[in-house]
Design a protein around this motif. Structure first.
Motif, PDB file in Angstrom:
ATOM      1  N   ARG A  22       0.839  -1.201   0.000  1.00  0.00           N
ATOM      2  CA  ARG A  22       0.000   0.000   0.000  1.00  0.00           C
ATOM      3  C   ARG A  22       0.870   1.246   0.000  1.00  0.00           C
ATOM      4  O   ARG A  22       1.770   1.377   0.825  1.00  0.00           O
ATOM      5  N   LEU A  23       0.595   2.148  -0.918  1.00  0.00           N
ATOM      6  CA  LEU A  23       1.329   3.398  -1.029  1.00  0.00           C
ATOM      7  C   LEU A  23       0.405   4.557  -0.682  1.00  0.00           C
ATOM      8  O   LEU A  23      -0.659   4.702  -1.288  1.00  0.00           O
ATOM      9  N   ALA A  24       0.801   5.365   0.290  1.00  0.00           N
ATOM     10  CA  ALA A  24       0.050   6.575   0.631  1.00  0.00           C
ATOM     11  C   ALA A  24       0.686   7.752  -0.090  1.00  0.00           C
ATOM     12  O   ALA A  24       1.873   8.035   0.097  1.00  0.00           O
ATOM     13  N   ILE A  25      -0.085   8.432  -0.944  1.00  0.00           N
ATOM     14  CA  ILE A  25       0.429   9.519  -1.775  1.00  0.00           C
ATOM     15  C   ILE A  25      -0.223  10.827  -1.350  1.00  0.00           C
ATOM     16  O   ILE A  25      -1.463  10.946  -1.361  1.00  0.00           O
ATOM     17  N   ASP A  26       0.596  11.805  -0.971  1.00  0.00           N
ATOM     18  CA  ASP A  26       0.074  13.084  -0.501  1.00  0.00           C
ATOM     19  C   ASP A  26      -0.875  13.688  -1.532  1.00  0.00           C
ATOM     20  O   ASP A  26      -0.537  13.809  -2.715  1.00  0.00           O
ATOM     21  N   ALA A  27      -2.073  14.059  -1.084  1.00  0.00           N
ATOM     22  CA  ALA A  27      -3.107  14.525  -2.002  1.00  0.00           C
ATOM     23  C   ALA A  27      -2.750  15.843  -2.674  1.00  0.00           C
ATOM     24  O   ALA A  27      -3.209  16.125  -3.781  1.00  0.00           O
ATOM     25  N   LYS A  28      -1.904  16.644  -2.036  1.00  0.00           N
ATOM     26  CA  LYS A  28      -1.569  17.959  -2.592  1.00  0.00           C
ATOM     27  C   LYS A  28      -0.195  17.969  -3.249  1.00  0.00           C
ATOM     28  O   LYS A  28      -0.026  18.463  -4.367  1.00  0.00           O
ATOM     29  N   GLN A  29       0.810  17.425  -2.556  1.00  0.00           N
ATOM     30  CA  GLN A  29       2.181  17.489  -3.052  1.00  0.00           C
ATOM     31  C   GLN A  29       2.572  16.282  -3.899  1.00  0.00           C
ATOM     32  O   GLN A  29       3.589  16.309  -4.590  1.00  0.00           O
ATOM     33  N   HIS A  30       1.776  15.201  -3.832  1.00  0.00           N
ATOM     34  CA  HIS A  30       1.987  13.983  -4.628  1.00  0.00           C
ATOM     35  C   HIS A  30       3.267  13.228  -4.264  1.00  0.00           C
ATOM     36  O   HIS A  30       3.726  12.384  -5.041  1.00  0.00           O
ATOM     37  N   ILE A  31       3.832  13.536  -3.107  1.00  0.00           N
ATOM     38  CA  ILE A  31       5.008  12.817  -2.623  1.00  0.00           C
ATOM     39  C   ILE A  31       4.544  11.579  -1.852  1.00  0.00           C
ATOM     40  O   ILE A  31       3.611  11.662  -1.064  1.00  0.00           O
ATOM     41  N   PRO A  32       5.183  10.417  -2.044  1.00  0.00           N
ATOM     42  CA  PRO A  32       4.820   9.254  -1.225  1.00  0.00           C
ATOM     43  C   PRO A  32       5.099   9.534   0.247  1.00  0.00           C
ATOM     44  O   PRO A  32       6.225   9.869   0.626  1.00  0.00           O
ATOM     45  N   LEU A  33       4.090   9.420   1.072  1.00  0.00           N
ATOM     46  CA  LEU A  33       4.241   9.659   2.506  1.00  0.00           C
ATOM     47  C   LEU A  33       4.506   8.373   3.270  1.00  0.00           C
ATOM     48  O   LEU A  33       4.997   8.413   4.406  1.00  0.00           O
ATOM     49  N   GLY A  34       4.168   7.234   2.678  1.00  0.00           N
ATOM     50  CA  GLY A  34       4.388   5.982   3.379  1.00  0.00           C
ATOM     51  C   GLY A  34       4.171   4.792   2.474  1.00  0.00           C
ATOM     52  O   GLY A  34       3.426   4.868   1.486  1.00  0.00           O
ATOM     53  N   VAL A  35       4.830   3.699   2.795  1.00  0.00           N
ATOM     54  CA  VAL A  35       4.669   2.439   2.075  1.00  0.00           C
ATOM     55  C   VAL A  35       4.537   1.327   3.103  1.00  0.00           C
ATOM     56  O   VAL A  35       5.370   1.201   4.003  1.00  0.00           O
ATOM     57  N   ASP A  36       3.472   0.538   2.994  1.00  0.00           N
ATOM     58  CA  ASP A  36       3.240  -0.607   3.869  1.00  0.00           C
ATOM     59  C   ASP A  36       3.270  -1.883   3.045  1.00  0.00           C
ATOM     60  O   ASP A  36       2.640  -1.950   1.982  1.00  0.00           O
ATOM     61  N   VAL A  37       3.992  -2.899   3.527  1.00  0.00           N
ATOM     62  CA  VAL A  37       4.027  -4.197   2.870  1.00  0.00           C
ATOM     63  C   VAL A  37       3.392  -5.214   3.815  1.00  0.00           C
ATOM     64  O   VAL A  37       3.837  -5.377   4.956  1.00  0.00           O
ATOM     65  N   TYR A  38       2.331  -5.877   3.330  1.00  0.00           N
ATOM     66  CA  TYR A  38       1.595  -6.848   4.135  1.00  0.00           C
ATOM     67  C   TYR A  38       1.893  -8.260   3.679  1.00  0.00           C
ATOM     68  O   TYR A  38       1.927  -8.545   2.480  1.00  0.00           O
ATOM     69  N   ALA A  39       2.097  -9.147   4.642  1.00  0.00           N
ATOM     70  CA  ALA A  39       2.192 -10.568   4.315  1.00  0.00           C
ATOM     71  C   ALA A  39       0.791 -11.085   4.007  1.00  0.00           C
ATOM     72  O   ALA A  39      -0.215 -10.483   4.410  1.00  0.00           O
ATOM     73  N   LYS A  40       0.709 -12.170   3.283  1.00  0.00           N
ATOM     74  CA  LYS A  40      -0.572 -12.736   2.905  1.00  0.00           C
ATOM     75  C   LYS A  40      -1.409 -13.058   4.156  1.00  0.00           C
ATOM     76  O   LYS A  40      -0.933 -13.700   5.096  1.00  0.00           O
ATOM     77  N   GLY A  41      -2.645 -12.570   4.167  1.00  0.00           N
ATOM     78  CA  GLY A  41      -3.561 -12.859   5.259  1.00  0.00           C
ATOM     79  C   GLY A  41      -3.338 -12.048   6.517  1.00  0.00           C
ATOM     80  O   GLY A  41      -4.047 -12.223   7.510  1.00  0.00           O
ATOM     81  N   ALA A  42      -2.364 -11.139   6.503  1.00  0.00           N
ATOM     82  CA  ALA A  42      -2.054 -10.350   7.703  1.00  0.00           C
ATOM     83  C   ALA A  42      -2.895  -9.083   7.762  1.00  0.00           C
ATOM     84  O   ALA A  42      -3.255  -8.500   6.730  1.00  0.00           O
ATOM     85  N   ASN A  43      -3.207  -8.627   8.977  1.00  0.00           N
ATOM     86  CA  ASN A  43      -3.953  -7.394   9.180  1.00  0.00           C
ATOM     87  C   ASN A  43      -3.055  -6.217   9.502  1.00  0.00           C
ATOM     88  O   ASN A  43      -3.503  -5.067   9.486  1.00  0.00           O
ATOM     89  N   ALA A  44      -1.798  -6.484   9.818  1.00  0.00           N
ATOM     90  CA  ALA A  44      -0.838  -5.422  10.130  1.00  0.00           C
ATOM     91  C   ALA A  44       0.352  -5.562   9.189  1.00  0.00           C
ATOM     92  O   ALA A  44       0.719  -6.673   8.795  1.00  0.00           O
ATOM     93  N   PRO A  45       0.976  -4.435   8.787  1.00  0.00           N
ATOM     94  CA  PRO A  45       2.107  -4.522   7.868  1.00  0.00           C
ATOM     95  C   PRO A  45       3.312  -5.200   8.497  1.00  0.00           C
ATOM     96  O   PRO A  45       3.617  -4.996   9.670  1.00  0.00           O
ATOM     97  N   ALA A  46       3.993  -6.013   7.703  1.00  0.00           N
ATOM     98  CA  ALA A  46       5.234  -6.635   8.148  1.00  0.00           C
ATOM     99  C   ALA A  46       6.397  -5.668   7.985  1.00  0.00           C
ATOM    100  O   ALA A  46       7.401  -5.754   8.686  1.00  0.00           O
ATOM    101  N   PHE A  47       6.255  -4.733   7.046  1.00  0.00           N
ATOM    102  CA  PHE A  47       7.288  -3.720   6.808  1.00  0.00           C
ATOM    103  C   PHE A  47       6.615  -2.396   6.510  1.00  0.00           C
ATOM    104  O   PHE A  47       5.678  -2.339   5.731  1.00  0.00           O
ATOM    105  N   ARG A  48       7.086  -1.351   7.138  1.00  0.00           N
ATOM    106  CA  ARG A  48       6.510  -0.030   6.897  1.00  0.00           C
ATOM    107  C   ARG A  48       7.604   1.019   6.940  1.00  0.00           C
ATOM    108  O   ARG A  48       8.511   0.969   7.756  1.00  0.00           O
ATOM    109  N   VAL A  49       7.526   1.982   6.015  1.00  0.00           N
ATOM    110  CA  VAL A  49       8.379   3.160   6.065  1.00  0.00           C
ATOM    111  C   VAL A  49       7.474   4.352   5.766  1.00  0.00           C
ATOM    112  O   VAL A  49       6.769   4.368   4.756  1.00  0.00           O
ATOM    113  N   ALA A  50       7.451   5.321   6.674  1.00  0.00           N
ATOM    114  CA  ALA A  50       6.490   6.417   6.529  1.00  0.00           C
ATOM    115  C   ALA A  50       6.961   7.651   7.289  1.00  0.00           C
ATOM    116  O   ALA A  50       7.693   7.558   8.279  1.00  0.00           O
ATOM    117  N   PHE A  51       6.522   8.790   6.795  1.00  0.00           N
ATOM    118  CA  PHE A  51       6.756  10.023   7.530  1.00  0.00           C
ATOM    119  C   PHE A  51       5.908  10.017   8.794  1.00  0.00           C
ATOM    120  O   PHE A  51       4.711   9.739   8.763  1.00  0.00           O
TER     121      PHE A  51
END
Length: 368
Positions: free
Chosen positions: A210-239
């Motif tokens: 999942r990529l969160a893209i700033d609605a105004k500046q269009h800069i990626p604010l965060g990236v979440d990587v989920y394992a199959k069947g998981a409800n929480a990200p296994a890897f996340r990098v975000a402002f």
């Protein structure tokens, strides 16, 4: 036109190879319309990808947090690292960085480690690299740009932020990937669209990116990587916090603290490094001898030879491998490292197999 080509202004703003490990592939995005909240105009997935490609900011500062919980066992020998960074935190823990950006020639990145801080600062032609852990700094002057000069990023190897993770994820978009949107998200207090990349191949351990893209500046604010069947990200990098105001010029002035060992490479040293870099850039990248890829896209398995090493290095590597569970089959025998997002197999005949797949896929590749 390839909308995924990196913008020079954003290249330095870009985290960690961990995202690349769990992502594969490359080409066109769909045209699914974003079902955004009423406060955000609708944007298709393709439009959002073009927004990211064309994003440009005059200034930016913020705090970036990377967290990981890959379900890995404790691995001896992976604690501590350059600049006081605990390597295990990249796969099971958290890292924090501060970033400042005020144009091509004013940028600063500060990685906060357990045992210290590592900073890279560019201010015009001055570039500083400072490590608090051993009170050392390297300072060099960039040569004056020629008439054909194109703005460049900070030196290769500088740690990065959500842009790089987003670039890696966007490079995965091809027929093996379903692209959709989930509407609006909130990251660092800002409104953002959310793109979802889902592997079509169910054999992948990756459930979605999942990529969160700033609605105004269009800069990626965060990236979440989920394992199959998981409800929480296994890897996340975000402002965690971000501002698009131009940072104060003082942020780019660096004065070595008392007692700092300062290394100042000569012009000859810099010219040699530049020539080596240009030579490397001119050469077509090639996989190391004995390396091959079995499969493609999200379920590709990389097969390589185990580094030879010598003396203490080899002993340390063997010691680490021997802590892993022993496995065997028609393909042979070896040791297995498995997590929520990837598996790695070290065979007794000296091969290493890695992929975002279950161990069975590695065994299959090892038998080929």
């Amino acid at each position: 036109m390839n909308v995924f080509r990196s913008r020079p202004a954003l290249r330095w703003l870009v985290p960690t190879a961990a995202a690349v490990v769990v992502i594969g592939g490359g080409a066109a995005a769909g045209t699914i319309v974003a079902s955004a909240e009423p406060s955000l105009p609708e944007r298709s997935a393709a439009q959002l990808l073009v927004d990211v490609q064309n994003a440009k900011v005059d200034g930016l500062s913020g705090t970036v947090v990377q967290t990981a919980d890959l379900g890995l066992p404790s691995l001896p020998g992976l604690s501590g690292g350059a600049g006081g960074v605990d390597i295990m935190k990249l796969v099971a823990g958290s890292n924090t960085a501060r970033v400042w950006y005020a144009g091509e020639d004013k940028a600063r990145f500060a990685l906060m480690g357990t045992l210290g801080e590592t900073d890279v600062i560019r201010n015009g032609s001055d570039v500083w690299m400072w490590r608090s852990s051993d009170s050392s700094a390297t300072h060099f002057k960039l040569p004056a740009p020629g008439k054909d000069h194109k703005p460049a990023a900070l030196p290769t190897g500088v740690p990065s932020t959500p842009q790089e993770a987003a670039d890696a994820a966007l490079a995965a978009i091809d027929p093996s990937t379903a692209v959709s949107t989930t509407g609006a998200a909130k990251v660092a207090g800002r409104n953002a669209y959310e793109l979802v990349l889902t592997p079509r191949d169910t054999a992948s351990l990756v459930g979605q990116v999942r990529l969160a893209i700033d609605a105004k500046q269009h800069i990626p604010l965060g990236v979440d990587v989920y394992a199959k069947g998981a409800n929480a990200p296994a890897f996340r990098v975000a402002f965690q916090q971000v501002s698009f105001d131009v940072p104060d010029a003082e942020q780019f002035n660096f004065n070595p603290p008392p007692g700092t060992k300062v290394n100042e490479p000569t012009k000859a040293d810099i010219d040699k490094k530049r020539a080596e870099a240009e030579h490397s850039a001119a050469k077509r990248p090639e996989a190391p001898a004995g390396t091959k890829v079995v499969g493609e896209g999200w379920t590709a398995v990389v097969v390589a030879k185990l580094p030879a090493g010598d003396g203490a290095q080899r002993g340390q590597l063997d010691g680490l491998v021997n802590t892993l569970p022993k496995v065997s089959g028609a393909w042979g025998s070896g040791h297995l490292l498995s997590s929520a997002l990837f598996s790695a197999l070290v065979t007794d005949d000296g091969r290493v197999l890695v992929g975002a797949v279950a161990p069975e896929k590695l065994y299959e590749a090892a038998g080929k």
